[in-house]
Design an enzyme around this catalytic site. Structure first.
Site, PDB file in Angstrom:
ATOM      1  CB  SER A  98      -0.927   0.072   1.213  1.00 16.19           C
ATOM      2  OG  SER A  98      -0.868  -1.037   2.016  1.00 16.19           O
ATOM      3  CG  HIS A 127      -2.799  -0.716  -3.540  1.00 11.60           C
ATOM      4  ND1 HIS A 127      -2.933   0.615  -3.265  1.00 11.60           N
ATOM      5  CD2 HIS A 127      -3.076  -1.359  -2.376  1.00 11.60           C
ATOM      6  CE1 HIS A 127      -3.281   0.779  -2.003  1.00 11.60           C
ATOM      7  NE2 HIS A 127      -3.369  -0.410  -1.450  1.00 11.60           N
ATOM      8  CD  GLU A 136      -3.198   3.479  -5.983  1.00 14.43           C
ATOM      9  OE1 GLU A 136      -2.954   2.963  -4.870  1.00 14.43           O
ATOM     10  OE2 GLU A 136      -3.467   4.685  -6.122  1.00 14.43           O
ATOM     11  CG  ASN A 175      -2.884   4.032   1.376  1.00 14.99           C
ATOM     12  OD1 ASN A 175      -3.958   4.193   1.957  1.00 14.99           O
ATOM     13  ND2 ASN A 175      -2.453   2.842   1.019  1.00 14.99           N
TER      14      ASN A 175
END
Ligand code: NAI
Length: 285
Positions: free
Chosen positions: A122, A143, A155, A193
Site C-alpha cells: 500500500s 494494489h 491501483e 494512501n
C-alpha cells in the site's frame, strides 16, 4: 508472459486478509491459484477464508459457478518452490520492505523468466522492491482494496523500470477479475494512501482538538462530502496499526504534512486497533 492468455496459474504469496481475498477473486475468475504462507495454520486459515468468501459471493448471486468448484482451483502450500508453476505471482505479505525484498529475490530464482511479479503493497516503493530482482522490468504494483472480493478498484503502480507491456498486463488482469483500475506512478502512497492517510489523520486531530464529537466528524464527512465512511470509522475499519504504519512511511518520505496524529499512536500503544480488537475510536461486538 506479457499476454493475459499466457496466464493460467496465479501464485499468491501470503494467505492473510489480502492474500486470501486475491486468491478468491482470481479463482472466481477461472484461474488456478497456488497460495503460499509460512505456516500451515496460516495457510489453512486463508483457505477457510476463501471458502467463506465464496459462500458469501454465491449467496448474493455474484459467483458464476458452484463455490466448491471454484474452491478446488485454490491450492495452499507452505513451500515457496510450489510457486514455480505460476504464470503471474502476486505478493501480499507483511508491509515490511526488507521482508518483501527478500521474498522477491527468492521468487526471482524460482519462477520462469518473463513471469511478472506483482506486489500488493500500500505504501512501499515498487522500484525498491523490484531492485531486489534481476527482472526489474517485470515487477509492478497491483494494489487491491480490502475486502478484495467486494471492492471494485485496483491501483496499478508503475515502477521506475516497469515495462509498458507489464503495466498493461496488470490492468488487463485486474479487469479480468471484474475490477476497474487506475494507474499511479511509483511515488509514496500512490494515489490512494497519499490522499487518504492525511485525511484520516486530520479527522483524528480534529476530534482530539475538540472541533466536534467523533460521531459528528464522521457524519459531517459522510453527509457533507458523500463518502461512505467518515475518517474515524474508516480508521477503525482499516486498523489503527495499519494507519499508523502507513502514515509513518509517508511521513519519512514526504515530511511533516504526513505526521501521524498523536491519538492514533496512543490508541495503538493501548492495543485499541479498531474493529479487529473490538475497540478503536468506537467499540464493536
Ligand atoms: P496480513 O497480516 O493479514 O497477512 C499477511 C500474511 O503474510 C500473514 O499470513 C503472514 O504469515 C504472511 N507472510 C509473512 N511473511 C511471509 C512470507 N515470507 N511468505 C509468505 N507469507 C508470508 O496482512 P494484509 O492485511 O493481508 O496485508 C498484506 C499486504 O497487503 C501488505 O503489503 C499491506 O500493506 C497490503 N494491503 C493491505 C490492505 C488491508 O486493508 N489490509 C489493503 C491494501 C493493501
Amino acid at each position: 508472459m506479457d499476454e493475459l492468455s499466457d496466464i493460467d496459474v496465479v501464485g499468491v504469496v501470503g494467505a492473510g486478509t489480502m492474500g486470501n481475498g486475491i486468491a478468491t477473486a482470481a479463482a472466481a475468475a477461472g484461474y488456478e491459484v497456488v497460495m503460499r504462507d509460512i505456516e500451515r495454520d496460516y495457510v489453512d486459515r486463508g483457505l477457510d477464508a476463501v471458502e467463506d468468501s465464496l459462500d458469501r459471493l454465491a449467496s448474493s448471486d455474484r459467483l458464476e459457478e458452484e463455490p466448491e468448484t471454484v474452491r478446488e482451483r485454490v491450492r495452499g502450500t507452505t513451500v515457496l518452490g510450489d510457486l514455480a508453476e505460476a504464470d503471474l505471482v502476486i505478493e501480499a505479505i507483511v508491509e515490511d520492505l526488507d521482508v518483501k525484498r527478500e521474498v522477491f529475490a527468492e521468487l526471482d530464482e524460482i519462477v520462469d523468466d518473463g513471469v511478472v511479479l506483482a506486489s500488493n503493497t500500500s505504501t512501499l516503493s515498487i522500484t525498491t522492491i523490484a531492485a531486489a530482482t534481476d527482472r526489474v522490468g517485470d515487477v509492478v504494483g497491483l494494489h487491491f482494496m480490502n475486502p478484495v472480493p467486494v471492492m471494485k478498484g485496483v491501483e496499478v503502480v508503475d515502477g521506475e523500470r516497469t515495462r509498458e507491456t507489464v503495466v498493461a498486463l496488470a490492468h488487463a488482469f485486474a479487469e479480468d477479475l471484474g475490477k476497474e483500475t487506475w494507474e499511479s506512478d511509483d511515488k509514496p502512497g500512490f494515489v490512494t494512501n497519499r490522499i487518504l492517510m492525511p485525511w484520516i489523520n486530520e479527522g483524528v486531530r480534529a476530534y482530539d482538538e475538540g472541533v466536534a464529537t467523533k460521531a459528528d466528524i464522521d457524519r459531517g464527512m459522510t453527509l457533507g462530502t458523500n463518502v461512505p465512511m467518515g475518517p474515524l470509522e474508516l480508521a477503525d475499519h482499516i486498523g489503527l496499526d495499519v494507519v499508523l504504519h502507513a502514515s509513518e512511511t509517508l511521513h519519512a518520505e514526504l515530511g511533516d504534512r504526513y505526521k501521524p496524529a498523536y491519538l492514533v499512536k496512543r490508541k495503538v500503544e493501548a492495543g485499541d486497533l479498531g474493529k479487529k480488537t473490538g475497540r478503536g475510536f468506537y467499540t464493536y461486538d
